[in-house]
Design an enzyme around this catalytic site. Structure first.
Site, PDB file in Angstrom:
ATOM      1  N   VAL A 734      24.088 -45.440   8.890  1.00 31.38           N
ATOM      2  CA  VAL A 734      24.387 -46.314   7.756  1.00 31.38           C
ATOM      3  C   VAL A 734      25.541 -47.241   8.105  1.00 31.38           C
ATOM      4  CG1 VAL A 734      25.288 -46.391   5.397  1.00 31.38           C
ATOM      5  CG2 VAL A 734      23.487 -44.777   5.966  1.00 31.38           C
ATOM      6  N   ASP A 735      25.300 -48.543   8.003  1.00 32.35           N
ATOM      7  CA  ASP A 735      26.351 -49.552   8.228  1.00 32.35           C
ATOM      8  C   ASP A 735      27.070 -49.287   9.550  1.00 32.35           C
ATOM      9  OD1 ASP A 735      25.624 -50.231   5.645  1.00 32.35           O
ATOM     10  OD2 ASP A 735      27.336 -49.261   4.716  1.00 32.35           O
ATOM     11  N   PHE A 736      26.352 -48.925  10.578  1.00 29.80           N
ATOM     12  CA  PHE A 736      27.049 -48.416  11.756  1.00 29.80           C
ATOM     13  C   PHE A 736      27.551 -49.503  12.697  1.00 29.80           C
ATOM     14  CE2 PHE A 736      22.510 -48.009  12.756  1.00 29.80           C
ATOM     15  CZ  PHE A 736      22.393 -48.445  14.062  1.00 29.80           C
ATOM     16  N   TYR A 760      20.906 -48.508   7.545  1.00 26.65           N
ATOM     17  CA  TYR A 760      21.246 -49.924   7.686  1.00 26.65           C
ATOM     18  C   TYR A 760      21.975 -50.093   9.010  1.00 26.65           C
ATOM     19  CZ  TYR A 760      20.792 -49.107   2.668  1.00 26.65           C
ATOM     20  OH  TYR A 760      20.356 -48.689   1.433  1.00 26.65           O
TER      21      TYR A 760
END
Length: 927
Positions: A734-736, A760
């Site tokens: 996620v949002d990495f 994401y």
């Protein structure tokens, strides 16, 4: 429009009846279930396309995909789905009849088409009659059969194409032409239905596109629980017997948010020998050419408890239709039509007990308790109300019925109970026009039939835009947002040397003795000594005038270094170079939710004797109640021109992907509000943070984490900080990859992990006026093969709504909710403020010349920031026009509230170019 109130005496007689009917009639769906939008099931296996659409059109042999599709279905466990995906340019499948294993679903990706074979032998039931006419019919198996199944369905935004209009193999006519010939010969055609569902429970058809069926598109027989949601059915008007959806002797049916145009009944509710069809909801749909919203012709099993609501019918031969006769009649009762708009129909209202001209039998049709409420017919046509005889009178009730001038009524053995504003008198005569016609509420309800892919949210760069995203361009500008000036930087012209190609200033090794001067057992110890030497070199340089080194090289020999590494600003750029990323690893386990005290207990020892600049970084974290995202990096860099090569950097926190207990400061998690729910999630844990570092360069590095693996920050005043990643590997869920800096990723693998249902890749928070955000060129977007990844619901990006506390873009379920422009980002229920600077963190990301796996959503890889109705919500914004439109539609006006004088200059936020989709080869990164 004719719109006349009844004479006063009729209004008086029937007003009490209408009030009672309103109170006793159900106002919600007739389907007895609590129906929710379906969710794609987990995926058991991917099946990749091997054909193009052009090859399908030229195919003149056996269907090549039948066997492997049937084998995949047979091997799939109940409760999961076989997913059909594209493979590069291949996006088509060609198959004969398929039988779905009970409990197994079919999921077809957007842009993928499953074609039915044109060979009648692929559907024949064994009598060699498929593709022929005879006295019986039904000599073909359906294309897709689902029998005795439960909790399964057909999912995805792909297409199932029956090829009904294409010539059958070895024949001179198509399936449709065969059907017309059968009609002329007074025989039955043997053609395959598209999808047939028999004796099943809780089945869904979700977002699928069905077209060109040889016969009926989707039939249900003895089904209990069926939901069609967002289904598109598209077949020409001349295609005989191509009904859209036919529930037969079934119950608990919901058909909603669907678009149907076909050659026969758009929907036909039937009831045969297996029993009644009941508890049916047909809500919020759009019909086009076809034969209308039908009940019948088979009604001898009984049809009851039907609601048809929020329906538009445009161009169908019949509009609302109940049809039967004495060969197949039965009781049809408790049917409610509400908020229906009809235009361009030959017979807008068609209720007829004499459907078959040559019908014989003793099954007399009976139509009772048929209610028409807020039904509007906008164009003239025939209105048919024909009961069977005086002993079997058709009974209808109307309220707010509006009919077009010029309509013709045909009525017999029918009884009308009319309410206010009905256009028919109780003896079925049209009344003259009133002085004040009722408002036409249908004007905005009709919609054109959607074009497949038109709503796809994958903006493509123009040929003129592409050169602006070459790495020399993206990395060749620097400055404040909107004020960037040329500042050439070509990292490929000066590549980072590998081990053995330079003389190291410091060496870190677990295997060799440390001397505290040039050899060390920890990376931080080497940096600490380097900072001390730099300070001494600076004094020496001042005294002697001798120049110092242009760059410092630290070599890491093979090993796993369990530590945090902090590199403050330095007067000389630093290169950290390993002995191969597979052999050299820096690793630590910490996350945003640990307390400063816990951080100090676990990591404080390594910073006790550190130079002041390092201690300052460590102390800034230790003094916090919770260390937060920005306190969680394994490697924190502030040194300009930093380089790293051949090293793995890993934050090993929560690699299992299991949710952790929430940790909150102050009242952030108090109660059960929006923020409490937001905080019941996984915690952020960084592997790398570049903090205002310009010209940071990474080559052949591996960055491992789960949530928020890499954070790239601009300089404090928003000035450009450029980062270049080359031949590297980055993973997370996620949002990495996130932040407001400029970053260019070249020939790098970006791997999405799947412990959660949503993932994401990036969350850029680029400023509206900044020239560039994140650019990915010649990259590979891969996945770990997890069930969630196989479901194909992951995203490339969601634009970080940085520092927000409330959203002006949509309503939030808070009484008296407000979110206005202000000088701070704050929210104290029910109101809050948001700053212009926060609104201007729009997030920019371009992907070009890359391979994108099937884990990424094919139709829309760009996600909104959180769900509509939550405080953190913001819709995805493709460009500056979106930004401006969203503000104009929000609670904050850009001119009045934000001080804008004009819209911002045109600019692309999100975009793609020349990407290959559905490239799903295995990840090259070793675990």
């Amino acid at each position: 429009m004719i719109n006349i109130s009844l004479r006063f005496r009729w209004l008086t007689i029937f007003s009490c009846f209408i009030v009672l009917a309103t109170l006793t009639s159900p106002v919600q769906a007739q389907d007895s279930r609590q129906v929710k939008e379906p969710v794609n099931p987990p995926v058991c296996t991917l099946v990749a396309a091997t054909l193009t659409v052009q090859q399908i059109e030229a195919q003149d042999g056996a269907a090549p995909d039948t066997r492997r599709l049937q084998q995949a279905i047979a091997a799939c466990p109940a409760g999961s789905a076989v997913r059909l995906v594209r493979a590069g340019e291949n996006s088509a499948f060609l198959s004969g009849a398929l039988s779905m294993k009970p409990g197994v679903s079919l999921l077809i990706d957007f842009g993928v088409t499953l074609f039915a074979s044109r060979d009648p032998a692929d559907f024949d039931r064994g009598a060699a009659s498929c593709g022929q006419t005879d006295e019986k019919g039904r000599g073909c198996r359906p294309f897709i059969l689902m029998e005795k199944s439960r909790m399964a369905g057909i999912y995805g935004e792909g297409v199932i194409d029956g090829q009904g209009g294409a010539k059958m193999l070895g024949r001179s006519e198509s399936w449709w032409e065969l059907a017309r010939r059968a009609q002329r010969e007074d025989k039955h055609q043997n053609v395959p239905r598209l999808i047939e569902i028999i004796q099943s429970e809780d089945i869904s058809a979700y977002q699928i596109w069905l077209k060109n069926a040889a016969n009926f598109h989707l039939t249900l027989n003895a089904v209990n629980g069926f939901t069609a949601w967002g289904v598109h059915i598209d077949t020409p008007s001349h295609a005989r017997n191509t009904d859209g959806i036919d529930p037969v002797s079934s119950k608990n049916i919901t058909i909603t948010k669907s678009f149907i145009r076909t050659g026969d009944d758009n929907i036909a509710i039937k009831a045969g020998q297996q029993g009644a069809t009941e508890f049916v909801s047909i809500i919020d749909n759009h019909f086009y050419h076809g034969h209308g919203m039908s009940i019948g012709s088979e009604t001898h099993g009984g049809v009851r408890h039907v609601l048809v609501s929020q329906l538009t019918i445009d161009g169908a031969t019949s509009g609302l239709r109940i049809k039967s006769d004495i060969s197949r009649g039965g009781l049809v009762q408790d049917v409610h039509y509400r908020q229906v708009c009809i235009q361009n129909s030959k017979t807008p209202l068609d209720f007829d007990s004499f459907y078959g001209k040559r019908a014989q039998g003793e099954l007399i049709p009976q139509f009772q308790d048929i209610q028409l409420q807020q039904v509007q017919v906008l164009t003239p046509g025939k209105l048919v109300f024909r009961g069977y005889d005086a002993a079997h009178v058709m009974r209808l009730q109307t309220s707010e019925l509006q009919l077009a001038a010029g309509s013709v009524v045909q009525a017999q053995h029918a009884q009308l109970s009319a309410g206010a504003r009905s256009d028919l008198t109780p003896d079925f005569r049209l009344q003259p026009a009133a002085e004040s016609a009722a408002t036409n509420t249908c004007a905005s309800q009709f919609q054109p039939y959607p074009v497949y892919g038109q709503q796809q949210r994958r903006p493509q760069l123009t040929a003129a835009q592409v050169p602006h995203y070459a790495y020399e361009q993206v990395l060749g500008f620097a400055g404040l947002p909107g004020q960037e000036r040329p500042d050439p930087w070509d990292p490929l012209a000066a590549p980072i040397p590998a081990a053995g190609q330079f003389r190291p200033d410091y060496v870190v090794s677990l295997a060799q003795p440390a001397d505290g001067k040039t050899r060390f057992h920890s990376v931080q110890a080497a940096i600490n000594r380097m900072l001390m030497d730099m300070a001494m070199h600076a004094q020496t340089q001042t005294q002697t005038g001798k120049p110092g080194k242009e760059r410092i090289y630290i070599l890491l020999q093979p090993g796993i270094y369990e530590e945090l590494v902090y590199l403050p600003a330095t007067p000389v750029p630093v290169s950290l170079i390993g002995s191969g990323s597979a052999e050299t690893r820096i690793r630590a386990n910490l996350d945003a939710a640990i307390s400063g005290a816990t951080y100090l207990q676990r990591f404080g020892q390594q910073f006790l004797d550190a130079p002041p600049a390092v201690r300052e970084m460590s102390d800034s974290i230790a003094q916090k109640a919770l260390i937060g995202t920005f306190g969680s990096p394994v490697l924190w860099v502030k040194s300009q021109g930093f380089q790293m090569r051949d090293i793995t950097l890993e934050n090993s926190y929560n690699k299992s992907g299991q949710a952790q207990p929430a940790a909150c400061e102050g009242n952030a998690c108090a109660g059960d509000g929006v923020y409490a729910k937001m905080n019941m999630v996984h915690h952020q844990a960084l592997a790398l943070m570049t903090d205002g570092v310009d010209k940071a360069q990474f080559d052949s590095v591996r960055l491992l984490g789960l949530q928020d693996t890499v954070y790239l920050r601009n300089q404090a005043d928003g000035r450009t900080a450029r980062n270049f990643f080359y031949r590297s590997y980055i993973e997370g869920d996620v949002d990495f990859i996130f932040g407001d800096a400029t970053a260019y990723f070249l020939q790098t693998e970006i791997r999405s992990l799947g412990p959660r249902s949503s993932s994401y890749v990036a969350a850029p928070s680029t400023n509206l006026f900044s020239r560039y955000g994140f650019v990915f060129n010649q990259c590979r977007f891969t996945h770990d093969g997890s069930a969630y990844a196989l479901s194909g619901k992951f995203y490339l990006v969601r634009q970080w709504f940085h520092n927000q506390k409330c959203t002006p873009y949509a309503e939030v379920p808070v009484t008296n909710y407000q979110c206005q422009a202000g000088d701070s980002n704050q929210f104290t229920s029910p109101s809050g403020t948001i700053t212009r600077a926060t609104l201007e963190t729009v997030g920019k990301m371009i992907v070009l010349n890359s391979e994108i796996g099937t884990h990424i959503q094919a139709k829309n890889p760009w996600s909104d920031w959180n769900r509509r109705g939550t405080l953190p919500y913001r819709p995805a914004q493709m460009d500056s026009q979106d930004y401006w439109r969203n503000l104009l539609a929000s609670k904050i006006h850009p001119l009045r509230d934000l001080g804008y004088r004009e819209p911002p200059a045109a600019g692309q936020f999100l975009g793609e170019w020349n990407n290959r989709l559905g490239i799903d080869h295995a990840s090259s990164a070793a675990q």
